[in-house]
Design a protein around this motif. Structure first.
Motif, mmCIF file in Angstrom:
data_model
loop_
_atom_site.group_PDB
_atom_site.id
_atom_site.type_symbol
_atom_site.label_atom_id
_atom_site.label_comp_id
_atom_site.label_asym_id
_atom_site.label_seq_id
_atom_site.Cartn_x
_atom_site.Cartn_y
_atom_site.Cartn_z
ATOM 1 N N LEU A 155 0.867 -1.188 0.000
ATOM 2 C CA LEU A 155 0.000 0.000 0.000
ATOM 3 C C LEU A 155 0.899 1.231 0.000
ATOM 4 C CD1 LEU A 155 -2.517 -1.175 2.769
ATOM 5 C CD2 LEU A 155 -2.806 -1.301 0.286
ATOM 6 N N THR A 156 1.162 1.761 -1.172
ATOM 7 C CA THR A 156 2.064 2.918 -1.267
ATOM 8 C C THR A 156 1.365 4.099 -1.941
ATOM 9 O OG1 THR A 156 2.895 2.259 -3.416
ATOM 10 C CG2 THR A 156 4.113 1.436 -1.494
ATOM 11 N N ILE A 157 1.923 5.276 -1.704
ATOM 12 C CA ILE A 157 1.358 6.486 -2.312
ATOM 13 C C ILE A 157 1.498 6.428 -3.835
ATOM 14 C CG2 ILE A 157 1.726 8.997 -2.424
ATOM 15 C CD1 ILE A 157 2.224 8.752 0.625
ATOM 16 N N THR A 158 2.495 5.686 -4.293
ATOM 17 C CA THR A 158 2.668 5.531 -5.748
ATOM 18 C C THR A 158 1.411 4.901 -6.359
ATOM 19 O OG1 THR A 158 4.911 4.965 -5.114
ATOM 20 C CG2 THR A 158 4.388 4.825 -7.458
ATOM 21 N N THR A 159 0.736 4.028 -5.579
ATOM 22 C CA THR A 159 -0.472 3.390 -6.133
ATOM 23 C C THR A 159 -1.588 4.424 -6.315
ATOM 24 O OG1 THR A 159 -1.358 2.752 -3.962
ATOM 25 C CG2 THR A 159 0.057 1.131 -5.097
ATOM 26 N N ILE A 160 -1.646 5.429 -5.441
ATOM 27 C CA ILE A 160 -2.672 6.484 -5.630
ATOM 28 C C ILE A 160 -2.356 7.237 -6.909
ATOM 29 C CG2 ILE A 160 -3.721 8.595 -4.731
ATOM 30 C CD1 ILE A 160 -3.141 7.767 -1.969
ATOM 31 N N MET A 161 -1.066 7.565 -7.063
ATOM 32 C CA MET A 161 -0.669 8.352 -8.238
ATOM 33 C C MET A 161 -0.996 7.575 -9.524
ATOM 34 S SD MET A 161 2.985 10.040 -9.076
ATOM 35 C CE MET A 161 3.837 8.526 -9.166
ATOM 36 N N ASN A 162 -0.589 6.303 -9.549
ATOM 37 C CA ASN A 162 -0.809 5.508 -10.768
ATOM 38 C C ASN A 162 -2.300 5.355 -11.063
ATOM 39 O OD1 ASN A 162 1.922 5.239 -10.999
ATOM 40 N ND2 ASN A 162 2.015 3.192 -10.092
ATOM 41 N N PHE A 163 -3.064 5.110 -9.996
ATOM 42 C CA PHE A 163 -4.506 4.913 -10.154
ATOM 43 C C PHE A 163 -5.170 6.205 -10.632
ATOM 44 C CE2 PHE A 163 -8.811 5.170 -8.436
ATOM 45 C CZ PHE A 163 -9.379 4.014 -8.927
ATOM 46 N N ALA A 164 -4.873 7.294 -9.929
ATOM 47 C CA ALA A 164 -5.528 8.568 -10.254
ATOM 48 C C ALA A 164 -5.188 8.997 -11.679
ATOM 49 C CB ALA A 164 -5.103 9.634 -9.254
ATOM 50 N N GLU A 165 -3.967 8.726 -12.092
ATOM 51 C CA GLU A 165 -3.550 9.141 -13.436
ATOM 52 C C GLU A 165 -4.289 8.336 -14.505
ATOM 53 O OE1 GLU A 165 0.632 8.945 -14.238
ATOM 54 O OE2 GLU A 165 0.419 10.669 -15.577
ATOM 55 N N LYS A 166 -4.515 7.069 -14.211
ATOM 56 C CA LYS A 166 -5.168 6.223 -15.211
ATOM 57 C C LYS A 166 -6.688 6.450 -15.215
ATOM 58 C CE LYS A 166 -4.614 1.712 -17.091
ATOM 59 N NZ LYS A 166 -3.933 0.457 -17.004
ATOM 60 N N VAL A 167 -7.269 6.548 -14.009
ATOM 61 C CA VAL A 167 -8.732 6.554 -13.901
ATOM 62 C C VAL A 167 -9.329 7.968 -13.937
ATOM 63 C CG1 VAL A 167 -10.652 5.813 -12.418
ATOM 64 C CG2 VAL A 167 -8.631 4.365 -12.659
ATOM 65 N N HIS A 168 -8.590 8.928 -13.373
ATOM 66 C CA HIS A 168 -9.177 10.278 -13.253
ATOM 67 C C HIS A 168 -8.281 11.346 -13.908
ATOM 68 C CE1 HIS A 168 -11.854 8.501 -10.277
ATOM 69 N NE2 HIS A 168 -10.837 8.171 -9.508
ATOM 70 N N ALA A 169 -7.594 10.971 -14.974
ATOM 71 C CA ALA A 169 -6.576 11.866 -15.556
ATOM 72 C C ALA A 169 -7.111 13.263 -15.860
ATOM 73 C CB ALA A 169 -5.996 11.244 -16.815
ATOM 74 N N ASN A 170 -8.385 13.374 -16.231
ATOM 75 C CA ASN A 170 -8.898 14.681 -16.668
ATOM 76 C C ASN A 170 -9.540 15.496 -15.561
ATOM 77 O OD1 ASN A 170 -8.030 14.254 -19.302
ATOM 78 N ND2 ASN A 170 -9.842 12.969 -19.701
ATOM 79 N N GLN A 171 -9.560 14.951 -14.350
ATOM 80 C CA GLN A 171 -10.144 15.718 -13.239
ATOM 81 C C GLN A 171 -9.268 16.953 -12.971
ATOM 82 O OE1 GLN A 171 -12.527 17.044 -11.733
ATOM 83 N NE2 GLN A 171 -13.380 15.200 -10.757
ATOM 84 N N GLU A 172 -9.910 18.014 -12.468
ATOM 85 C CA GLU A 172 -9.186 19.295 -12.348
ATOM 86 C C GLU A 172 -8.603 19.576 -10.964
ATOM 87 O OE1 GLU A 172 -10.667 22.974 -14.943
ATOM 88 O OE2 GLU A 172 -12.219 22.116 -13.663
ATOM 89 N N ILE A 173 -7.504 20.310 -10.986
ATOM 90 C CA ILE A 173 -6.941 20.891 -9.755
ATOM 91 C C ILE A 173 -6.844 22.402 -10.006
ATOM 92 C CG2 ILE A 173 -4.906 21.022 -8.238
ATOM 93 C CD1 ILE A 173 -4.274 18.101 -9.212
ATOM 94 N N VAL A 174 -7.509 23.178 -9.173
ATOM 95 C CA VAL A 174 -7.511 24.641 -9.353
ATOM 96 C C VAL A 174 -6.809 25.250 -8.140
ATOM 97 C CG1 VAL A 174 -8.983 26.672 -9.631
ATOM 98 C CG2 VAL A 174 -9.718 24.470 -10.565
ATOM 99 N N SER A 175 -5.861 26.150 -8.378
ATOM 100 C CA SER A 175 -5.114 26.734 -7.243
ATOM 101 C C SER A 175 -4.997 28.236 -7.338
ATOM 102 C CB SER A 175 -3.649 26.270 -7.241
ATOM 103 O OG SER A 175 -3.512 24.908 -7.291
ATOM 104 N N VAL A 176 -4.969 28.853 -6.153
ATOM 105 C CA VAL A 176 -4.511 30.243 -6.053
ATOM 106 C C VAL A 176 -3.045 30.117 -5.630
ATOM 107 C CG1 VAL A 176 -4.741 32.401 -4.754
ATOM 108 C CG2 VAL A 176 -6.771 31.021 -5.271
ATOM 109 N N THR A 177 -2.151 30.843 -6.292
ATOM 110 C CA THR A 177 -0.753 30.847 -5.846
ATOM 111 C C THR A 177 -0.319 32.304 -5.718
ATOM 112 O OG1 THR A 177 0.212 30.901 -8.042
ATOM 113 C CG2 THR A 177 -0.226 28.726 -7.132
ATOM 114 N N ALA A 178 0.871 32.482 -5.131
ATOM 115 C CA ALA A 178 1.354 33.853 -4.978
ATOM 116 C C ALA A 178 1.602 34.476 -6.351
ATOM 117 C CB ALA A 178 2.632 33.848 -4.155
ATOM 118 N N ASP A 179 1.910 33.654 -7.396
ATOM 119 C CA ASP A 179 2.219 34.217 -8.713
ATOM 120 C C ASP A 179 1.093 34.027 -9.739
ATOM 121 O OD1 ASP A 179 2.547 31.538 -9.435
ATOM 122 O OD2 ASP A 179 4.710 31.600 -9.153
ATOM 123 N N ASN A 180 -0.045 33.489 -9.312
ATOM 124 C CA ASN A 180 -1.147 33.281 -10.261
ATOM 125 C C ASN A 180 -2.468 33.238 -9.502
ATOM 126 O OD1 ASN A 180 -2.963 32.352 -12.181
ATOM 127 N ND2 ASN A 180 -1.522 30.885 -13.079
#
Ligand code: AMP
Length: 541
Positions: A10-35
């Protein structure tokens, strides 16, 4: 006989691999200091996490190294979470609000090799760079256009560092018990202590966090984690949302700003969010002042400190948003209990509902919990017996980082330092920290209950109750109040506010009005400092 099932770590790599394959188009929206509004997908994020992994390798970072972050909640911080942990390194998230000596202590204690830092914290590190000799260099989380002038040694710009790196990377196969993240808890006494999470503990916590009677997040949710990613892995949201495939909205440095939060909620159709009480008070004040609505918002999780019931009711009655209280701590990854009402509880008359909604809720599967008396005898869950809270489970620490000894008792239980009752519905109610308990004439008085009651007074901005020595009663509760700007309260009226709301002998013996109250780096009231400040208080009765 063993079961005949695959043994997959059970590793964090499995979340990354899974999320990339299954939910690749889901969005992440951020406020940053430069954007003011950066937008990309899970797929884009993991590509950059792999570019980062290549960059870390080129910088000479190795498996087992601690790599520090000093950053707000945004997409670059998320890339660090994955790029570092999946490379077999330890993502050491640092609270930038710590005092300088504490910062220096934990960077040295962790032997951090590189520090990834938001632009606004660069001057802080520049001042102390000679005192943190293990750190090989610093990476500023921005692009070339926003790079600050600084004499920090071996200084890099994040965007430049990763831009020419390949977006493929062969992440190592990791043992699930390896460390993935490190977070120091700053108690009010002694040096901060490091809690070292494993890949396994993080994944199990992540499953539990997403359950229907916990954060209840789904692929249809848009989640805005406001709790800082430097505070217990943002309560696990940075992992659970990606595992589930929820849209993620990150407020960056604007996490305490009611206007930004309101705009993000309405602009991105946020359905769920999580944060400490002060953040919700800021949002509530903004909404009440401007008349704005937050129609997409369904529920909020509040934790880290007690939340006044008046705030919970205001969100419910004025904005149709239900607030769930959650309890946990850095040592518990952090989730321990969650307030999700049964249908019988929801049908309670208003006065009873007000009491129940304020409780910390029932234990989450994975956390065993008990309350014990001073002789370590387990106390009944009758809603009356009050005792020290002990826990055990697969996402609870059993030894602080680099400590010689375990921090659990002979039976494997971790003492949380909280005092609570648990009722017959298994709902826990935190009444105090062990250190803050007030004992008057041999009887316990709950400082948290008194603070909650005081905080519901319309003119009170913040209240603390501490036990101060008293010639007759050993100790009596002293109420210390900050009023809203420009407001005053008559002391007798303030004390009369408690009449009928708490037992008569609980009513504080005195009240003092102050301009502000001292807080710890995680924004909690520093009762220790308040006790010192008022240790020589002269009682009027
Ligand atoms: P930290 O490790 O900084 O997250 O602090 C954990 C401590 O915060 C707990 O041991 C409690 O004393 C306090 N705490 C966390 N959640 C709550 C809550 N919902 N209500 C009251 N106190 C809380």
């Amino acid at each position: 006989m063993n079961g005949l099932m695959m043994d997959m770590p059970l590793t964090i790599t499995t979340i990354m691999n899974f999320a990339e394959k299954v939910h690749a188009n889901q969005e992440i929206v951020s406020v940053t200091a430069d954007n003011p509004l950066h937008r990309y997908t899970f797929g884009d994020s993991f590509k950059r996490a792999r570019q980062l992994a290549n960059a870390l390798k080129d910088l000479g970072a190795k498996q087992g190294d601690c790599i520090a972050t000093l950053a707000w909640n945004d997409y670059r911080h998320l890339e660090l979470y994955y790029g570092i942990s999946c490379s077999g390194m330890i993502c050491h998230t640092i609270n930038p609000r710590l005092f300088e000596e504490q910062l220096e202590y934990i960077i040295n204690h962790a032997e951090d090799q590189w520090v990834f830092v938001d632009v606004m914290f660069v001057p802080l590190l520049a001042k102390m760079q000679d005192k943190i000799p293990h750190v090989k260099g610093f990476v500023v989380l921005t692009d070339e256009a926003h790079m600050p002038e600084s004499d920090l040694r071996d200084l890099h710009c994040y965007e430049t560092l990763i831009s020419d790196k390949p977006d493929t990377f062969d992440f190592p196969e990791l043992d699930e018990n390896l460390a993935c993240a490190l977070c120091y808890t700053s108690g009010t006494t002694g040096n901060p202590k490091g809690v070292l999470y494993s890949h396994r503990s993080t994944i199990l916590h992540c499953y539990a966090a997403a359950l229907p009677d916990v954060f209840n997040i789904s692929v249809n949710d848009t989640v805005m984690p406001i709790v800082p990613m430097f505070h217990v892995n943002g309560w696990g949201n940075a992992y659970s949302c990606l595992m589930i495939g929820s849209k993620v909205v990150l407020p960056g440095p604007k996490m305490g700003d009611g206007e930004t939060l309101c705009n993000l909620i309405n602009g991105e159709k946020v359905t769920k969010s999580a944060g400490v009480p002060t953040v919700w008070m800021a949002l509530l004040q903004y909404l009440d002042k401007t008349g704005q609505k937050v129609e997409s918002l369904e529920s909020l999780t509040v934790g880290g400190a007690a939340c006044p019931v008046s705030v919970m009711k205001a969100f419910d009655e004025r904005y149709n948003v239900w607030m769930h209280n959650a309890w946990g701590m850095t040592e518990m990854s952090p989730l321990g209990t969650y307030n999700s009402l049964s249908k019988e509880q929801k049908a309670l008359p208003e006065e009873e509902l007000d009491i129940v909604r304020q409780k910390a809720g029932r234990p989450i599967y994975g956390v065993e919990l008990k309350i014990v008396d001073a002789d370590n005898n387990e106390l009944p869950w009758d809603g009356e017996s009050s005792g020290a809270v002990k826990v055990r489970g697969p996402w609870i620490t059993n030894r602080y980082f680099k400590a010689e000894e375990e921090n659990i008792d002979a039976d494997g239980w971790f003492e949380t330092g909280d005092v609570a009752t648990v009722d017959s519905n298994s709902f826990m109610n935190i009444t105090d920290r062990t250190k803050d308990v007030i004992k008057s004439g041999g009887e316990w008085i709950s400082s948290i209950e008194l603070e909650n009651c005081a905080a519901d007074h319309p003119q009170v901005a913040e209240a603390a109750v501490v036990g101060i020595s008293h010639p007759r009663w050993t100790e009596r509760p002293l109420l210390v109040v900050v009023t809203h700007e420009g407001e005053t309260i008559d002391p007798a009226e303030m004390l009369a506010w408690f009449d009928g709301k708490v037992a008569t002998w609980w009513v504080p013996s005195d009240v003092v009005f102050v301009e502000s109250l001292p807080h710890t780096a995680t924004g909690k009231l520093s009762k220790k400092d308040i006790r010192v400040q008022f240790k020589d208080h002269t009682w009027s009765k």
